[in-house]
Design an enzyme around this catalytic site. Structure first.
Site, PDB file in Angstrom:
ATOM      1  N   VAL A 129       0.840  -1.198   0.000  1.00 19.80           N
ATOM      2  CA  VAL A 129       0.000   0.000   0.000  1.00 19.80           C
ATOM      3  C   VAL A 129       0.882   1.257   0.000  1.00 19.80           C
ATOM      4  O   VAL A 129       0.568   2.256  -0.634  1.00 19.80           O
ATOM      5  CB  VAL A 129      -0.931   0.006   1.236  1.00 19.80           C
ATOM      6  CG1 VAL A 129      -1.759   1.279   1.302  1.00 19.80           C
ATOM      7  CG2 VAL A 129      -1.837  -1.227   1.231  1.00 19.80           C
ATOM      8  N   ASP A 159      -7.999   3.130  -6.451  1.00 18.08           N
ATOM      9  CA  ASP A 159      -8.228   3.838  -7.713  1.00 18.08           C
ATOM     10  C   ASP A 159      -9.425   3.226  -8.440  1.00 18.08           C
ATOM     11  O   ASP A 159     -10.265   3.937  -8.995  1.00 18.08           O
ATOM     12  CB  ASP A 159      -6.972   3.744  -8.593  1.00 18.08           C
ATOM     13  CG  ASP A 159      -5.741   4.223  -7.851  1.00 18.08           C
ATOM     14  OD1 ASP A 159      -5.721   5.385  -7.438  1.00 18.08           O
ATOM     15  OD2 ASP A 159      -4.800   3.423  -7.665  1.00 18.08           O
ATOM     16  N   HIS A 187       0.113   3.260  -9.790  1.00 13.47           N
ATOM     17  CA  HIS A 187      -0.705   4.006  -8.835  1.00 13.47           C
ATOM     18  C   HIS A 187      -0.076   5.389  -8.673  1.00 13.47           C
ATOM     19  O   HIS A 187       0.673   5.647  -7.738  1.00 13.47           O
ATOM     20  CB  HIS A 187      -0.780   3.292  -7.483  1.00 13.47           C
ATOM     21  CG  HIS A 187      -1.354   4.170  -6.402  1.00 13.47           C
ATOM     22  ND1 HIS A 187      -2.666   4.566  -6.396  1.00 13.47           N
ATOM     23  CD2 HIS A 187      -0.787   4.768  -5.325  1.00 13.47           C
ATOM     24  CE1 HIS A 187      -2.876   5.355  -5.357  1.00 13.47           C
ATOM     25  NE2 HIS A 187      -1.753   5.502  -4.695  1.00 13.47           N
TER      26      HIS A 187
HETATM   27  P1  NAX Z   1       0.971   7.265   8.325  1.00  9.60           P
HETATM   28  O1  NAX Z   1       2.122   8.193   8.239  1.00  9.60           O
HETATM   29  O2  NAX Z   1      -0.208   7.596   9.168  1.00  9.60           O
HETATM   30  O3  NAX Z   1       1.490   5.836   8.813  1.00  9.60           O
HETATM   31  C1  NAX Z   1       2.618   5.222   8.302  1.00  9.60           C
HETATM   32  C2  NAX Z   1       3.215   4.388   9.410  1.00  9.60           C
HETATM   33  O4  NAX Z   1       4.240   3.593   8.843  1.00  9.60           O
HETATM   34  C3  NAX Z   1       3.853   5.193  10.531  1.00  9.60           C
HETATM   35  O5  NAX Z   1       3.312   4.782  11.766  1.00  9.60           O
HETATM   36  C4  NAX Z   1       5.328   4.829  10.421  1.00  9.60           C
HETATM   37  O6  NAX Z   1       5.975   4.798  11.682  1.00  9.60           O
HETATM   38  C5  NAX Z   1       5.271   3.467   9.779  1.00  9.60           C
HETATM   39  N1  NAX Z   1       6.485   3.033   9.105  1.00  9.60           N
HETATM   40  C6  NAX Z   1       7.364   3.769   8.400  1.00  9.60           C
HETATM   41  N2  NAX Z   1       8.388   3.018   7.977  1.00  9.60           N
HETATM   42  C7  NAX Z   1       8.148   1.755   8.411  1.00  9.60           C
HETATM   43  C8  NAX Z   1       8.854   0.532   8.307  1.00  9.60           C
HETATM   44  N3  NAX Z   1      10.025   0.459   7.694  1.00  9.60           N
HETATM   45  N4  NAX Z   1       8.313  -0.567   8.877  1.00  9.60           N
HETATM   46  C9  NAX Z   1       7.142  -0.513   9.531  1.00  9.60           C
HETATM   47  N5  NAX Z   1       6.437   0.635   9.671  1.00  9.60           N
HETATM   48  C10 NAX Z   1       6.934   1.753   9.118  1.00  9.60           C
HETATM   49  O7  NAX Z   1       0.520   6.999   6.809  1.00  9.60           O
HETATM   50  P2  NAX Z   1      -0.847   6.383   6.254  1.00  9.60           P
HETATM   51  O8  NAX Z   1      -1.841   7.468   6.059  1.00  9.60           O
HETATM   52  O9  NAX Z   1      -1.221   5.210   7.070  1.00  9.60           O
HETATM   53  O10 NAX Z   1      -0.375   5.942   4.789  1.00  9.60           O
HETATM   54  C11 NAX Z   1       0.535   4.863   4.611  1.00  9.60           C
HETATM   55  C12 NAX Z   1       0.999   4.768   3.174  1.00  9.60           C
HETATM   56  O11 NAX Z   1      -0.059   4.523   2.287  1.00  9.60           O
HETATM   57  C13 NAX Z   1       1.669   6.035   2.640  1.00  9.60           C
HETATM   58  O12 NAX Z   1       2.872   5.654   1.974  1.00  9.60           O
HETATM   59  C14 NAX Z   1       0.691   6.566   1.619  1.00  9.60           C
HETATM   60  O13 NAX Z   1       1.333   7.288   0.609  1.00  9.60           O
HETATM   61  C15 NAX Z   1       0.107   5.282   1.117  1.00  9.60           C
HETATM   62  N6  NAX Z   1      -1.185   5.360   0.416  1.00  9.60           N
HETATM   63  C16 NAX Z   1      -1.376   4.518  -0.625  1.00  9.60           C
HETATM   64  C17 NAX Z   1      -2.562   4.443  -1.314  1.00  9.60           C
HETATM   65  C18 NAX Z   1      -2.749   3.488  -2.450  1.00  9.60           C
HETATM   66  O14 NAX Z   1      -3.828   3.504  -3.051  1.00  9.60           O
HETATM   67  N7  NAX Z   1      -1.793   2.653  -2.839  1.00  9.60           N
HETATM   68  C19 NAX Z   1      -3.687   5.361  -0.969  1.00  9.60           C
HETATM   69  C20 NAX Z   1      -3.605   5.897   0.412  1.00  9.60           C
HETATM   70  C21 NAX Z   1      -2.226   6.266   0.879  1.00  9.60           C
HETATM   71  O15 NAX Z   1      -1.914   7.546   0.390  1.00  9.60           O
END
Ligand code: NAX
Length: 327
Positions: A129, A159, A187
């Site tokens: 994701v 999407d 994406h």
């Molecule tokens: P958040 O910043 O709320 O949460 C991300 C979490 O990941 C944080 O708690 C952080 O500590 C943790 N993290 C970072 N590096 C890590 C690692 N190496 N191992 C384990 N945990 C780790 O973001 P959130 O809103 O939950 O979004 C997460 C991701 O989804 C983002 O990269 C965002 O861009 C992506 N998305 C993807 C979408 C898709 O359709 N493919 C849509 C929604 C979203 O934008």
């Protein structure tokens, strides 16, 4: 009762993880008769968030929830995992160069891919994701050479769902009356939501809506829907992203309904001219626990150009991670 299935969520202390885990524990992903054991994998800064979420999970007393473990060690986090939902990543922030973005994610998805290859169940289903999702999935896959490549996928179901919702709204029908929508490619803003084969109440969608809209404003609006949500809501898509990830895994494990396809980013074997090995979005059905690309759809000149443009971006991302030595 069935034995529990181990599901690993990375980024479990973040927003999408929070929105996903309660529905997973309630049975929305693998079914109302399937116990689940959750592994919450975070980095040290995210551990408190994951711990708090785990306390709330306990307070739900979900009958299907067989256990919750929290760790910041990928080797522990993916041990025995049948489903790995890779949500945590390093998304692009303002001013970040592409090389920095890809390098930061290589440092996450390389080790996670290795840990999945070494410790997860042989039939693990991986969905990425965290953005840039397609290329992060490619990096993870390349670090797990002993697993079949098709175990690695990336999320374009959000999407897809956006594309279905916006088409239904334009045509003035219920979403259940819409079929045959496809998201192609990456994406990203280059993705191509394709209505060439879509139907509205059993009729070609391009008879139900203005074809100029379908190939113009619609394509743009689907691709930029994430930005639209940020502008209105003041934050990125969370519950809809979690829902899409859950639907992706549910359909992958339990199958898609007869006669209906959806969209997922899967490893290409060269279908529709997409270079083999790239993780690209296609029209897919799920049969017998595996994604199958829907083949034989006609691709007209407009669609060809849009697919090629998005795939060119995936090729460029792959070449960049190769040059950085990340794959
Ligand atoms: P958040 O910043 O709320 O949460 C991300 C979490 O990941 C944080 O708690 C952080 O500590 C943790 N993290 C970072 N590096 C890590 C690692 N190496 N191992 C384990 N945990 C780790 O973001 P959130 O809103 O939950 O979004 C997460 C991701 O989804 C983002 O990269 C965002 O861009 C992506 N998305 C993807 C979408 C898709 O359709 N493919 C849509 C929604 C979203 O934008």
């Amino acid at each position: 009762p069935k034995p529990p299935v181990t599901i690993t969520l990375t980024g479990a202390g973040g927003q999408i993880g929070y929105a996903a885990m309660f529905r997973i524990a309630a049975g929305d992903m693998l079914g109302a008769d399937q116990p689940v054991a959750l592994r919450l994998l975070e980095i040290p800064q995210g551990m408190r968030g994951a711990e708090g979420a785990a306390m709330e999970l306990a307070d739900c007393a979900f009958p299907l929830l067989a256990g919750v473990e929290i760790t910041d060690d990928p080797n522990v986090g993916f041990d025995g995992a049948s489903v790995a939902m890779l949500i945590g990543s390093r998304p692009r922030t303002a001013g970040m160069e592409r090389g920095d973005l890809l390098a930061a994610n290589g440092a996450i998805f390389g080790p996670q891919g290795r840990a999945i290859g070494a410790h997860a169940a042989d039939d693990v289903r991986v969905i990425v994701v965290g953005n840039p999702a397609n290329t992060n999935a490619l990096i993870a896959q390349q670090h797990a050479p002993d697993l079949p490549p098709e175990r690695f996928t990336a999320l374009t179901r959000l999407d897809h769902n956006r594309a279905v919702g916006l088409l239904a709204a334009e045509a003035g029908v219920a979403v259940a009356d819409v079929g045959g929508v496809t998201i192609w490619g990456n994406h990203s803003a280059t993705q191509y939501p394709d209505l060439s084969h879509a139907t509205v109440s059993g009729r070609p969608a391009l008879d139900a809506v203005d074809p100029a809209w379908a190939r113009g404003a619609y394509v743009d609006r689907v691709a930029k829907r994430g930005a639209e949500i940020i502008e209105v809501r003041g934050g990125s898509s969370v519950a809809s992203a979690a829902n899409a990830a859950i639907e992706h895994v549910r359909d992958w494990a339990l199958g898609t309904p007869d006669g209906a396809w959806t969209s997922a980013a899967v490893v290409s074997r060269g279908e529709y001219g997409v270079p083999a090995g790239l993780v690209s979005s296609f029209p897919v059905v799920s049969r017998g626990g595996d994604w199958e690309i829907v083949e034989g759809l006609s691709v007209d000149e407009f669609s060809r150009r849009r697919i090629d443009a998005s795939v060119a971006e995936l090729v460029a991302e792959r070449d960049a991670v190769r040059e950085l030595g990340l794959i």
